[in-house]
Design a protein around this motif. Structure first.
Motif: not given
Ligand code: FEO
Length: 172
Positions: A11-13, A100-101, A106-107, A123-124
């Motif tokens: 959601x942050x992304x 951010x991506x 990582x998460x 996205x990467x």
């Protein structure tokens, strides 16, 4: 099914992509008002692309049993003064989005959510291309400097510049 931590990170992304779309819309509008038709079309397209990035995330979150949060976007507060600064901001912004991506990936690894980690690979790859395009354009602008004729041709040809520049080994 995604867990709450992954849902919050995604959601942050979603918010970051929506803000990117808004920032590029502001750049497009500035360029249009300055008479840079090619540059404004470039940023209108970028703005649309960011919205697509956002939508892809919204749909993924909902499909995976989470709930996408649609938030208010931030007003872009940058004062634009010249093309070089606008494209420097564009590059800086994409570098931040890449960060951010990478954090998001990582998460996913920490949470052992390999499905979302796999989804994020799109996205990467996209970030590699977007940074490359921004760097190539900025390099060209630095060569042109304040030469009016050069800037005229740059604005006329910007879409061709990006297409050929992005046609490296990483592009589809
Ligand atoms: Fe959605 Fe330009 O990164």
């Amino acid at each position: 099914m995604i867990n709450k931590k992954i849902e919050a990170a995604l959601n942050k992304q979603i918010e970051a992509e929506a803000n990117s779309s808004n920032l590029y819309l502001a750049m497009a509008s500035w360029a249009e008002a300055q008479g840079y038709e090619g540059v404004s079309n470039f940023f209108y397209d970028q703005s649309d692309e960011e919205r697509q990035h956002m939508l892809k995330l919204v749909k993924y979150v909902n499909e995976r049993g989470g709930r996408a949060h649609i938030c208010a976007t931030t007003e872009p507060l940058k004062i634009f003064d010249c093309l070089t600064h606008v494209f420097q901001d564009f590059l800086d912004h994409e570098v931040e989005i890449t960060r951010l991506i990478n954090e998001l990936v990582h998460v996913c690894l920490e949470e052992k959510d390999y499905t979302t980690q796999n989804f994020l690979q799109w996205y990467v790859a996209e970030q590699i291309e977007e940074e490359a395009v921004a760097r190539t354009i900025l390099d060209k602008l630095k060569l042109i400097g304040t030469d009016k004729g050069g800037l005229y041709l740059f604005d006329r040809d910007i879409n061709q510049i990006t297409v050929t520049s992005a046609a490296g080994p990483m592009s589809e």
